[in-house]
Each structure stands twice: as structure tokens, then as C-alpha cells.
Enzyme design. Structure first.
Site, PDB file in Angstrom:
ATOM      1  N   LYS A 167     -13.019  50.233  59.818  1.00  0.00           N
ATOM      2  CA  LYS A 167     -12.498  49.711  58.560  1.00  0.00           C
ATOM      3  C   LYS A 167     -13.665  49.556  57.582  1.00  0.00           C
ATOM      4  O   LYS A 167     -14.673  48.943  57.910  1.00  0.00           O
ATOM      5  CB  LYS A 167     -11.815  48.367  58.809  1.00  0.00           C
TER       6      LYS A 167
ATOM      7  N   GLU B  34       6.266  37.389  62.118  1.00  0.00           N
ATOM      8  CA  GLU B  34       6.866  36.279  61.386  1.00  0.00           C
ATOM      9  C   GLU B  34       8.015  35.626  62.150  1.00  0.00           C
ATOM     10  O   GLU B  34       8.180  34.396  62.110  1.00  0.00           O
ATOM     11  CB  GLU B  34       7.354  36.757  60.016  1.00  0.00           C
TER      12      GLU B  34
ATOM     13  N   ARG C  44      11.409  38.249  56.690  1.00  0.00           N
ATOM     14  CA  ARG C  44      11.548  38.881  57.999  1.00  0.00           C
ATOM     15  C   ARG C  44      11.939  37.883  59.088  1.00  0.00           C
ATOM     16  O   ARG C  44      12.288  38.279  60.182  1.00  0.00           O
ATOM     17  CB  ARG C  44      10.240  39.587  58.375  1.00  0.00           C
TER      18      ARG C  44
END
Length: 626
Positions: free
Chosen positions: A275, A359, A387
């Protein structure tokens, strides 16, 4: 480079040209994000991956699905948006995420993680049997931990799929990945012995690929893998696993993609990337540069603000409250930095529970903690709370458990656009029995609400506190030092006026006060969206000819709808008008630009209040005439 044709030229490029291209793409991505804001470190990590993928798979004839847009900027540059890339995330420019209406190469629109494999399986099922189209899903390792990704993986064998899943493994989602799957991937990355053995036997095995030897070859491959790697989660779920593959070696990835392309079996290609690759400050601090505002592209110096965000005040307030009460704890779905819970975790790491991109799990986990006398605070962006809607109803509200939902990024978020705008939470939370919904109108108000609920023992059942993605003047430490107990459910009059009463919530209070003052209307800060302050509302109905509600949320089912229903029940004869967001998805642009387009800024609110005053004059004239 000619618009729309760049990906078609990849096949004719040599290794040196591809290296130069990768550097150029990184430069464009970095400079554009530095100017416009956006997702930097994750996109820098997928440059070579995208190039290698598009040298093998054809974006016109194959279905290539990117999970979210956090890793798809190179995809945009290669598929016709090179010349328009500088408009990224700007008003009327290209989206920072995947959008079907923007390009035919965005096969499936997505801003939330965990959709690519499920969508790919559906697309594959809809294609004609025997079609020579490859379906490829590129999924980050953070997204792979989400429930929807795991559910889709579980169906691949059952559906007899031949989907190719590319696992982009950089060890991060936004912050560092957590959970057992992250540990499994770490172990796989370290098995270099398997990689070397795999390379030695691969050509021999493929040369032996005769009909009578298929099962022998399959068992031999499995035996090698299990001897070196041990059990493999993905192969146990019916996929052929290949990896780890160097995600910055175009030649290696290309050879693997080419080898699996025509197989009518499902494959998972485990690609390991860095990353922030190629930009030193993004590699060094990939969390900060995951999603970033403007900065200096040469040095990485972030253009600092002298204002304070709601997330920062939330984190500092939680830390101060946690010092007073050991029962207070935080729960987050891979967003400790974005929500501000990382501030609390630095002092109380054992009391901040990061459960990854889950979530639904977080909501039920918090509910479980509440049954044991804890005071769980689930900090979540409004768009991601959607969600967990079922868990909020079934696991929290039906049982009336004292769980505090701190709903960050409520309202218009701006440049991230419709997938991330938090405009539905007032409506979907207000409809749930036992739920209380509160909207702070300032940084101090947020701290006072948290203090009242958690320190003054007013958290008796489910409560949601929603606050916007914006900054205000103020020092977080000073705000926390002044936090105090307040009346949560009483609406406060901020401006005296006549004829028209303006009821504003949360982020709309400040512009409403300014517009109401100029238009000589009364303005009330309606901190409690649910329950309504019925005593004050009844008084307003007796004393004002028009009542106007203002909210930064969808109108259908929102605060205004609740006020209108309450006024109808008492047969209010005056004018009632609701100001908010109509039945639409707002586009991307700066927060101020979108609020202006929605007429939710000072100018828009003043214009609408003035129009209502004109309507009221005409209404009163008709009454007098009658």
C-alpha cells in the site's frame, strides 16, 4: 496518450515501456489526489496489478469487477478517463468510485466493500452457458473479511462457478487488518518455500495434463500445497489457490493470469502488494494517505486546518469519559482513525474493539456487551450503518439494550458522492420503536450529549447521535474540559421572531440561525429528532402561522415528516413546510457545493424562508377576504 485506447496498447509494450507507464500512472494519481483529495495509498499499490490484468483479460469482452473504488484509479486511467482524470471527485467530474453511468468498463458500481464476488457470480449466472467471457473479481484483503464476501465464497463450489478472484493483499483495509483471516493471509505470504516448489513443478504438471491423469495431477498439487502450506481456506471452499504472487512484478502476474484464464474452474490468485507503493510518504504512513485531503505531492505535507472535526471531538470526549467509567468501551468496523476512536485506543487499547469490515457483527457484538452491564459505543459512518439495519432492529431495539450508536459523516459528505452520503439515517432510525435520535448542533453540543448519556447515566436504551463531516472553530481539549449535563429532549429557541417558526436539526442549525435572523423568524435548535419535544411543538402551533422544518437528510420519513404528522394530529391550521433532501441521490462535489445545489446553505435557506413568508401573506389575505 489517446483517450480510451490506453489499455489496448498494453499488449504491444515491452517491459521497459511498462515500467515507465507504471511510474507515469503513479505520478498522475499522486498529483490528482494531492489537488482534489481522494484515496491514494491503496491505488498506488494496484498499478502493476491492473496493467498485468489488462494485458491478459479484455475489458471489452470480459467482465472485470473491482471491489470498491479504493483500488481502481489505474483502471479508470486505462479505460478512457486519462484525459478527464484531473476532474476526479470534483463537481461534474468523474467519480472517485466505480459508476456504471460513467463508463461501460465499470461493470458494477460500488463504493462499499464486499460486492465484487457476489456481483460476479450473478453476472456469470446471467451469461449464456458456454460463453467465452471471463468473470474476474478483484477484492482487497480487508473486503475479503466482510460477511458478503465470505457468503459469496461459500457459494462458488455449489454454483459450479469458474470465476477468477484476484485477492489484492496489502495487509490493510484502511487501518491494519484484524481477525483470523488476516492471520491466515500473513502465514500464506511467508510460505516462500511453497512458491519456489510451485514454480519448479508447474510446467511439468501442465505438460502432463492428459485426460487419464487429471485426478492424479489434482491430488499431487493438493498434496504439495498441504505439505508446505497446510490446510488452505480457499481450496477448502472449492477454489484453486495460486500464490502468493508478487503484486509489483508484471511478468509474474501476467503469466499466472494467462495460465488460469481459460480454465472452466474457479481460481483465487493471491497477489501481495504494498500500500502506497512508489511514493515514500504514502508507503511510510499508508493509513493517513488511505483517504486524504489536499497535500504537497513532493513532500507529502498535508495542508493543515486550524479547525476541529466532529470525529476529533468524539475521540477526545470518549477518552475523557472512559477515564471516569471503566464500563465505557468503543466498537468500530475497521474505522478507528476515521471515527476518532483511535484517540481513545491510544490510552485504552483493550477497550476499543476493532472487528474489521463487519458492521452487522459490530452491532450485535455491542448488543451482547450491553447485556452484561457495559456501555458500548458503536462509532460508524452513516453510510455503513445502513449495512447493519436488521441488527439494529432485531438485536438492539427489540431488546431495548443501552447501545450508543455514534453516527459519523451524517448528511452530505461531499466528494465521495452518493455511495457515502449519510442522508437516510434520520428516516430509518426514527421509524424503529425504542430508538432515540439526537442531532448535536455544534462541537460542544456533541461533547455535552456524550457526557449526559454516558456519565450522567441517561443511556437507558438505544440512542443514535448523528453528526456531520465538517469542521468548526474550537479546540478539542477546551471543549472536553467544558462538557456538562444538558436536557437532551428539549428544543431550544435561539432566535426570536414572529409568524414563522423554523425548526432546525444538527448541522442545519447554524445556517438556519443566520437566515432566520435576516428574515425575522423564530429559530429553534431541535436536538431531539426522536422523540419530538411535543410540549414545545404544541406551543408553537398555538403561536405561529407557519412552521418550517430543516434537516440535512432525506425528506421522506425524516424529521419533517414526524413534525408534520404530529401537527396533523392536533389539527394545526397553519402552513407546514419541510426543507431537506428530495427523493434523489446527490452527486459528488465539495460539501459546500452540494449543499448549495440542494438549497441547504444560508442563501438557499433564506430564499426558501422568504418564499414561505410570501406564501403566508397570500394565505392570510385569502382568510381575511373570506
Amino acid at each position: 496518450m489517446e483517450q480510451g485506447l490506453l489499455w489496448k496498447r498494453l499488449g504491444s509494450m515491452g517491459s521497459r515501456e511498462l515500467t515507465v507507464l507504471a511510474s507515469e500512472l503513479r505520478r498522475i494519481i499522486t498529483e490528482t489526489v494531492a489537488a482534489n483529495g481522494g484515496h491514494l495509498s491503496s491505488n498506488l499499490g494496484t498499478v502493476e496489478l491492473t496493467i498485468a490484468l489488462y494485458r491478459v483479460f479484455d475489458p471489452e469482452s470480459d467482465c472485470i469487477i473491482w471491489d470498491t473504488g479504493h483500488q481502481a484509479y489505474t483502471h479508470k486511467l486505462l479505460t478512457g478517463r486519462y484525459d478527464s482524470f484531473q476532474s476526479l471527485r470534483r463537481l461534474n467530474g468523474i467519480s472517485g468510485f466505480l459508476r456504471r453511468s460513467e463508463s461501460p468498463f465499470d461493470v458494477f458500481g460500488a463504493g462499499h466493500v464486499g460486492t465484487a464476488i457476489a456481483a460476479g457470480l450473478g453476472i456469470e449466472a446471467a451469461l449464456q452457458k458456454g460463453a467465452r467471457q471471463s468473470v474476474v473479481a478483484i477484492v482487497g484483503d480487508g473486503a475479503m473479511t466482510s460477511g458478503s464476501s465470505l457468503e459469496a465464497l461459500n457459494q462458488i463450489d455449489h454454483l459450479k462457478s469458474s470465476i477468477k478472484v484476484v485477492l489484492n493483499d496489502n495487509g490493510m483495509s484502511i487501518s491494519k487488518n484484524v481477525g483470523r483471516l488476516a492471520c491466515v493471509l500473513n502465514e500464506m505470504r511467508l510460505k516462500r518455500l511453497y512458491r519456489s516448489i510451485k514454480g519448479d513443478v508447474k510446467d511439468t504438471l501442465e505438460l502432463m495434463r492428459l485426460d487419464g491423469l487429471e485426478s492424479v495431477i489434482s491430488r499431487l498439487k493438493t498434496g504439495i500445497k498441504q505439505t508446505i502450506l497446510g490446510a488452505n481456506l480457499f481450496e477448502d471452499m472449492g477454489l484453486n489457490y495460486i500464490g502468493p504472487v508478487d503484486g509489483h512484478d508484471i511478468k509474474e502476474m501476467e503469466s499466472v493470469f494467462a495460465a488460469v484464464k481459460d480454465f472452466t474452474e474457479p481460481f483465487l490468485i493471491h497477489v501481495v502488494t504494498n500500500k502506497g507503493r512508489g511514493v515514500y510518504y504514502a508507503e511510510r504512513d499508508s493509513v493517513t494517505f488511505h483517504s486524504i485531503g489536499s497535500f504537497d505531492p513532493e513532500t507529502g505535507e498535508i495542508h493543515a486546518s486550524n479547525q476541529t472535526s466532529y470525529s476529533e471531538v468524539f475521540g477526545e470526549t470518549m477518552t475523557a469519559i472512559a477515564e471516569k467509567d471503566s464500563r465505557v468501551c468503543g466498537v468500530t468496523a475497521a474505522m478507528p482513525d476515521g471515527t476518532g476512536l483511535s484517540i481513545m485506543s491510544r490510552k485504552f487499547p483493550e477497550r476499543v474493539h476493532d472487528l474489521g469490515i463487519t458492521e452487522q457483527l459490530c452491532a450485535t457484538y455491542a448488543a451482547g456487551m450491553a447485556t452484561q452491564g457495559m456501555k458500548p459505543v458503536f462509532a460508524v459512518y452513516s453510510t455503513f450503518l445502513q449495512r447493519a439495519f436488521d441488527q439494529v432492529i432485531h438485536d438492539i431495539c427489540i431488546q431495548r439494550l443501552p447501545v450508543l450508536l455514534c453516527v459519523d459523516r451524517a448528511g452530505i459528505v461531499g466528494n465521495d458522492g452518493p455511495t457515502h452520503n449519510g442522508v437516510f439515517d434520520i428516516a430509518f432510525l426514527s421509524m424503529i420503536p425504542n430508538m432515540t435520535v439526537l442531532c448535536p448542533s455544534s462541537l460542544q453540543d456533541l461533547a455535552d450529549i456524550l457526557y449526559t448519556l454516558l456519565v450522567c447515566e441517561e443511556l437507558k436504551g438505544p440512542v443514535a447521535v448523528r453528526y456531520p463531516r465538517c469542521q468548526e472553530s474550537g479546540d478539542a481539549a477546551s471543549i472536553v474540559s467544558m462538557m456538562k449535563r444538558i436536557n437532551l429532549r428539549t428544543w431550544n429557541k435561539l432566535v426570536d421572531g414572529k409568524e414563522i417558526a423554523v425548526l432546525a436539526t444538527g448541522s442545519m442549525v447554524a445556517p438556519a440561525v443566520k437566515a432566520g435572523t435576516d428574515e425575522e423568524t423564530a429559530v429553534f435548535d431541535c436536538r431531539s429528532v426522536k422523540p419530538l419535544d411535543e410540549r414545545t411543538l404544541l406551543s408553537l402551533a398555538r403561536n405561529f402561522d407557519a412552521i418550517v422544518t430543516i434537516e440535512e437528510g432525506i425528506l421522506h420519513g425524516g424529521f419533517g415528516s414526524s413534525v408534520t404528522m404530529a401537527l396533523n394530529e392536533i389539527a394545526y391550521k397553519g402552513i407546514v413546510r419541510n426543507i431537506g433532501i428530495d427523493d434523489c441521490f446527490s452527486d459528488h462535489g465539495s460539501r459546500n457545493e452540494i449543499l448549495s445545489l440542494l438549497s441547504l446553505d444560508y442563501s438557499g435557506l433564506r430564499r426558501q424562508i422568504r418564499n414561505i413568508r410570501g406564501e403566508l401573506c397570500a394565505h392570510n389575505h385569502r382568510i381575511r377576504k373570506d
